[in-house]
Enzyme design. Structure first.
Site, short mmCIF file in Angstrom:
data_model
loop_
_atom_site.label_atom_id
_atom_site.label_comp_id
_atom_site.label_asym_id
_atom_site.label_seq_id
_atom_site.Cartn_x
_atom_site.Cartn_y
_atom_site.Cartn_z
N CYS A 23 -24.62 10.99 18.74
CA CYS A 23 -24.34 9.61 18.35
C CYS A 23 -24.48 8.69 19.57
O CYS A 23 -23.75 8.86 20.55
CB CYS A 23 -22.95 9.45 17.76
SG CYS A 23 -22.61 7.71 17.39
N LYS A 60 -21.76 11.12 5.93
CA LYS A 60 -21.70 10.38 7.19
C LYS A 60 -20.98 11.24 8.22
O LYS A 60 -20.05 11.99 7.86
CB LYS A 60 -20.94 9.06 6.96
CG LYS A 60 -20.63 8.26 8.21
CD LYS A 60 -21.85 7.64 8.80
CE LYS A 60 -21.52 6.83 10.07
NZ LYS A 60 -22.76 6.41 10.77
C1 DHB Z 1 -23.89 6.54 14.36
C2 DHB Z 1 -25.20 6.61 14.76
C3 DHB Z 1 -25.77 7.83 14.97
O1 DHB Z 1 -27.07 7.96 15.34
C4 DHB Z 1 -25.03 8.97 14.78
O2 DHB Z 1 -25.58 10.16 15.00
C5 DHB Z 1 -23.74 8.90 14.37
C6 DHB Z 1 -23.16 7.68 14.16
C7 DHB Z 1 -23.23 5.25 14.16
O3 DHB Z 1 -23.46 4.32 14.94
O4 DHB Z 1 -22.44 5.14 13.21
#
Ligand code: DHB
Length: 309
Positions: A127, A44
């Protein structure tokens, strides 16, 4: 059939892997990816501090895909720096995905995380889900300054996860930024940001954060993903390998990404919906597609998309 691939000098046992965000937040989830048929363990996107993320509901399945506004729930970079050395035992590359709430966050995280020796680092410039924070990837000057700074710190192959662009002029500007900053690979694309899904029965939005606006993923974004993969492939070619992300539900979708120029593909929404066994199924389907077309590896069809005469 040889489904292995090499990206920026790093060998992957399979060209299919998880997309950052999908089942890759906790140590248990990352270990489960290690035991699976995924060709890599992608974390993540990590931030300086641990985060709970946005209020729920924040992920909803929709016709043809998903909408989410997770808000970067993650354990914080210090925990991932401790987990990464332990993930090495699965004998597949570990990709550390790095995000930040400001430019200096990326620098601080990069300094520590590069020393935990992930096989590759992905800088997430895309993000869309933090209220009040624009996607850095939509500002070429901010992107270039940040990438120059992290490039000086990061000692392993460094890639960039970009948002989708919708105009050839933007592809061309960003390709020049990628060349000038010494980026080793691209991951295309992040979710299609700030979509809005309406439930007409309830006369409301379907996710809580940001008034219902969120990133779209799944089958419905495949044409946008393929367009971005192919546009950057045409601009950069073999000099900058591409991980194709967006709309990979089955083996044929992966094949389409390879035709457009991808060296590997990542699975996000479909991994969340189907679970970890998705890799076995997509792998079986991909082998079937390649065999039927007499290709011996995904690399053999890479970028061989034909135009109409
Ligand atoms: C999240 C969503 C994304 O597309 C990303 O690149 C990083 C984090 C999120 O909302 O957690």
């Amino acid at each position: 059939m040889d489904l292995s691939t090499t990206i920026a000098g790093v060998k992957f046992p399979s060209c299919l892997m998880n997309a950052s965000g999908a089942l890759c937040v906790t140590g248990e989830e990352l270990e489960s990816l290690g035991r699976s048929r995924s060709g890599a363990i992608v974390t993540k996107s990590m931030t300086l501090e641990p985060r709970q993320g946005n209020p729920e509901p924040r992920y909803v399945r929709i016709a043809g895909g998903s909408i989410n506004s997770m808000g970067l729930p993650n354990l914080g970079y210090k925990t991932y720096a401790e987990l990464i050395p332990q993930l090495k035992r699965f004998n597949k590359p570990v990709i550390a995905s790095v995000a930040g709430l400001c430019e200096d966050d990326f620098i601080a995280i990069a300094e520590t995380i590069t020393q935990s020796l992930p096989d590759l680092i992905e800088i997430n410039l895309s993000c869309p889900n933090i209220p009040g924070k624009p996607q850095i990837g939509y500002d070429p000057e901010d992107s270039e300054r940040l990438l120059h700074r992290v490039r000086k710190i990061i000692t392993v192959p460094m890639g960039v996860k970009l948002p989708p662009y919708f105009d050839p002029a933007h592809h061309s500007i960003m390709a020049k930024v990628i060349k000038r900053t010494g980026v080793d690979f691209l991951n295309l694309i992040n979710s299609v940001g700030n979509g809005l899904v309406v439930d007409p029965g309830r006369e409301s939005v379907v996710i809580k954060p940001k008034g219902g606006f969120g990133g779209l993923g799944g089958a419905l974004i495949k044409p946008v993903a393929l367009a971005n993969v192919h546009a950057f492939w045409r601009l950069l070619g073999e000099s900058c390998p591409i991980i194709g992300t967006g709309g990979v539900v089955g083996g044929m979708d992966a094949f389409e990404h390879f035709l457009c120029g991808a060296s590997a593909v990542q699975i996000g929404t479909q991994l969340v919906e189907e679970g970890i066994s998705v890799f076995e199924r997509v792998e079986r389907e991909l082998v079937g597609v390649l065999e039927a077309k007499s290709y011996r590896s995904p690399g053999e069809c890479r970028g061989r998309l034909k135009e109409l005469s």
